[in-house]
Design a protein around this motif. Structure first.
Motif, short mmCIF file in Angstrom:
data_model
loop_
_atom_site.label_atom_id
_atom_site.label_comp_id
_atom_site.label_asym_id
_atom_site.label_seq_id
_atom_site.Cartn_x
_atom_site.Cartn_y
_atom_site.Cartn_z
N VAL A 158 15.19 -24.10 -27.33
CA VAL A 158 15.84 -22.51 -27.42
C VAL A 158 15.61 -22.61 -29.30
CG1 VAL A 158 17.36 -21.17 -28.01
CG2 VAL A 158 17.08 -21.99 -26.00
N ILE A 159 15.33 -21.84 -29.67
CA ILE A 159 15.03 -21.69 -30.72
C ILE A 159 16.08 -20.78 -31.60
CG2 ILE A 159 14.35 -21.54 -32.97
CD1 ILE A 159 11.93 -22.18 -32.23
N LEU A 160 17.84 -20.91 -32.12
CA LEU A 160 18.36 -19.94 -32.55
C LEU A 160 18.68 -19.37 -33.83
CD1 LEU A 160 21.01 -18.74 -31.86
CD2 LEU A 160 22.35 -20.28 -32.15
N SER A 161 18.06 -18.47 -34.41
CA SER A 161 18.30 -17.63 -35.28
C SER A 161 19.65 -17.79 -35.98
CB SER A 161 17.45 -16.47 -35.85
OG SER A 161 15.92 -16.77 -36.41
N THR A 162 20.48 -17.49 -37.06
CA THR A 162 21.63 -17.75 -36.96
C THR A 162 22.72 -16.46 -37.93
OG1 THR A 162 21.56 -19.09 -38.54
CG2 THR A 162 22.13 -19.80 -36.77
N GLY A 163 20.97 -15.38 -38.20
CA GLY A 163 21.89 -13.96 -39.59
C GLY A 163 22.34 -13.29 -38.91
N ILE A 183 17.23 -25.97 -31.06
CA ILE A 183 17.15 -26.13 -32.79
C ILE A 183 17.80 -24.48 -32.90
CG2 ILE A 183 15.25 -25.70 -34.56
CD1 ILE A 183 13.79 -26.38 -31.21
N LEU A 184 18.61 -24.44 -34.48
CA LEU A 184 18.76 -23.60 -35.22
C LEU A 184 17.95 -23.55 -36.08
CD1 LEU A 184 22.38 -24.95 -35.52
CD2 LEU A 184 21.51 -23.44 -34.22
N LEU A 185 17.83 -21.77 -36.78
CA LEU A 185 17.41 -21.19 -38.00
C LEU A 185 18.09 -20.57 -38.55
CD1 LEU A 185 13.81 -20.29 -36.64
CD2 LEU A 185 13.74 -21.66 -37.31
N HIS A 186 18.51 -21.26 -40.04
CA HIS A 186 19.21 -20.36 -40.60
C HIS A 186 18.55 -18.90 -41.27
CE1 HIS A 186 21.28 -19.35 -44.76
NE2 HIS A 186 20.01 -19.44 -45.64
N ALA A 187 19.12 -18.31 -40.73
CA ALA A 187 18.49 -16.71 -42.06
C ALA A 187 19.20 -16.05 -41.92
CB ALA A 187 17.58 -15.93 -40.14
N THR A 188 18.82 -14.79 -43.31
CA THR A 188 19.48 -13.81 -43.86
C THR A 188 19.30 -12.39 -43.11
OG1 THR A 188 21.00 -14.88 -45.15
CG2 THR A 188 20.70 -12.78 -45.30
N SER A 189 19.38 -11.43 -42.42
CA SER A 189 19.08 -10.49 -41.35
C SER A 189 19.08 -8.86 -42.18
CB SER A 189 20.13 -9.78 -40.40
OG SER A 189 19.34 -11.13 -39.10
N THR A 190 18.46 -9.31 -43.69
CA THR A 190 18.23 -8.41 -44.40
C THR A 190 16.89 -8.63 -44.90
OG1 THR A 190 20.32 -8.98 -45.49
CG2 THR A 190 18.98 -7.05 -46.87
N TYR A 191 16.63 -7.20 -44.81
CA TYR A 191 14.52 -6.83 -44.75
C TYR A 191 14.80 -5.27 -45.72
CZ TYR A 191 14.96 -8.49 -39.84
OH TYR A 191 14.79 -9.57 -38.62
N GLN A 207 22.73 -28.06 -40.43
CA GLN A 207 22.78 -29.78 -40.52
C GLN A 207 24.17 -30.72 -40.46
OE1 GLN A 207 20.59 -30.53 -43.18
NE2 GLN A 207 18.11 -29.90 -42.62
N GLU A 208 24.64 -30.41 -40.87
CA GLU A 208 26.03 -30.57 -41.54
C GLU A 208 26.73 -30.63 -39.98
OE1 GLU A 208 27.30 -31.00 -44.99
OE2 GLU A 208 25.46 -32.48 -46.14
N ARG A 209 27.00 -29.21 -39.24
CA ARG A 209 28.42 -29.02 -38.84
C ARG A 209 27.65 -29.21 -37.03
NH1 ARG A 209 32.61 -25.29 -39.03
NH2 ARG A 209 32.99 -24.29 -37.21
N TYR A 210 26.49 -29.03 -36.34
CA TYR A 210 25.80 -29.08 -35.65
C TYR A 210 24.65 -29.96 -35.05
CZ TYR A 210 27.43 -24.21 -35.66
OH TYR A 210 28.67 -23.43 -36.24
N GLY A 211 24.29 -30.69 -36.17
CA GLY A 211 23.69 -32.50 -35.56
C GLY A 211 22.19 -32.02 -34.65
N VAL A 212 21.79 -30.86 -35.50
CA VAL A 212 20.75 -30.16 -34.14
C VAL A 212 19.69 -30.15 -35.13
CG1 VAL A 212 21.88 -29.59 -32.70
CG2 VAL A 212 20.65 -27.93 -33.93
N PRO A 213 18.49 -30.47 -35.25
CA PRO A 213 16.82 -29.60 -35.82
C PRO A 213 17.59 -28.36 -36.33
CG PRO A 213 16.20 -30.34 -34.44
CD PRO A 213 17.98 -30.50 -33.73
N VAL A 214 17.22 -28.13 -38.04
CA VAL A 214 17.38 -26.79 -38.50
C VAL A 214 16.55 -26.32 -39.24
CG1 VAL A 214 19.04 -25.19 -40.07
CG2 VAL A 214 20.41 -27.34 -38.44
#
Length: 298
Positions: A158-163, A183-191, A207-214
């Protein structure tokens, strides 16, 4: 939430690839609804992603009766197909099973992974019947624990966006999904995304908080922010793609056109090469300048 992060989390198998710190950056062409319900446009966008050198394309899958907010269902919307309610519009742009089989087969034939963001539990079941390689959680769904539980039960990555989410909300989502195939994706949901809201250093925070690919999911105009995300350690980059930013649709204006996606993949690969291993050494290309320019030896 208590986590046990690692400095360089192992790659997560995803389709024909692995997503992680020691792997090539996984580039996702987000088709979303930019196909406007047209299979031929979807195929053209798949071709764009393949020719640019991306690894995957992604769609969005909804059950409109469930995922359309009640307050918006009966709102009248002007569309290229005439005036209709927002709910009618949502049905108009959704692909059915046969259409997904067609576009999925085209993606596979072009050497791409393909998957989608399900917005409700029946959509998870729909995609599972098509045997997608994995799933994507849209930023809007971070707090939908019923959906996240259904995704966790598939056993797929699962790929999780975090916006539009706080760390506390992401904590709960990560706990629900588990970290083994995440896998986490950093995101800001402004369009579209203005640079001052990109906050790319959050990649390191996650990366530091969850220890998964980001990785990074971008909604900005241009390429610079996505390339900078790779330099900061993003292991995947997702960008909306379009045939033409002037096409009808809410995501078109913040999408990359074919040349933009091709240039983004090119620049990502250059940055990957340039990052190196951090070991300071004298490179072969420096030997001639060294002998010509250094007056005092060690």
């Amino acid at each position: 939430m208590t986590t046990s992060p690692t400095a360089a989390p192992a790659g997560v198998p995803f389709g024909a690839h692995r997503i992680g710190a020691d792997e090539p950056v996984y580039v996702i062409g987000e088709i979303g609804l930019n196909h406007n319900g047209d299979v031929e446009i979807a195929k053209q966008l798949i071709d764009v992603a393949a020719e640019a050198g991306a690894q995957a394309v992604k769609f969005q899958k909804r059950t409109p009766d469930i995922s359309t907010p009640l307050a918006q269902r009966d709102q009248i919307r002007q569309t290229p197909w005439g005036e209709m309610t927002y709910l009618e519009y949502r049905y108009r742009v959704e692909f059915n099973r046969e259409q997904y089989l067609e576009v999925g087969a085209h993606a596979t034939a072009r050497g791409l992974d393909w998957f989608a963001s399900p917005w409700d539990v029946p959509s998870v079941e729909f995609l599972e019947e098509l045997d997608v390689v994995g799933h994507k959680v849209a930023s809007a769904s971070v707090t939908d624990l019923e959906l996240l539980s259904a995704l966790a039960a598939t056993g797929k990555p699962v790929i999780l966006s975090t916006g539009m989410s706080t760390l506390e909300q992401i904590d709960v989502a990560v706990e629900t999904l588990g970290t083994e195939r995440l896998i986490l994706l950093h995101a800001t949901s402004t369009y579209p995304l203005p640079p001052e809201e990109a906050n790319l250093r959050t990649i390191t925070t996650l990366q530091e908080r969850y220890g998964v690919p980001v990785g990074y999911s971008g909604h900005e105009r241009g390429l610079q922010i996505s390339v900078a995300a790779v330099a900061l350690g993003a292991v995947a980059v997702e960008r909306h793609i379009t045939l033409d930013r002037t096409m009808w649709g809410s995501d078109q204006a913040s999408s990359l056109e074919p040349t933009g996606l091709k240039n983004l993949v090119r620049d990502i690969r250059i940055v990957e090469q340039a990052m190196g291993d951090g070991v300071k050494r004298v490179f072969p290309g420096e030997l001639a300048p060294l002998s010509r320019l250094r007056r005092v030896g060690a």
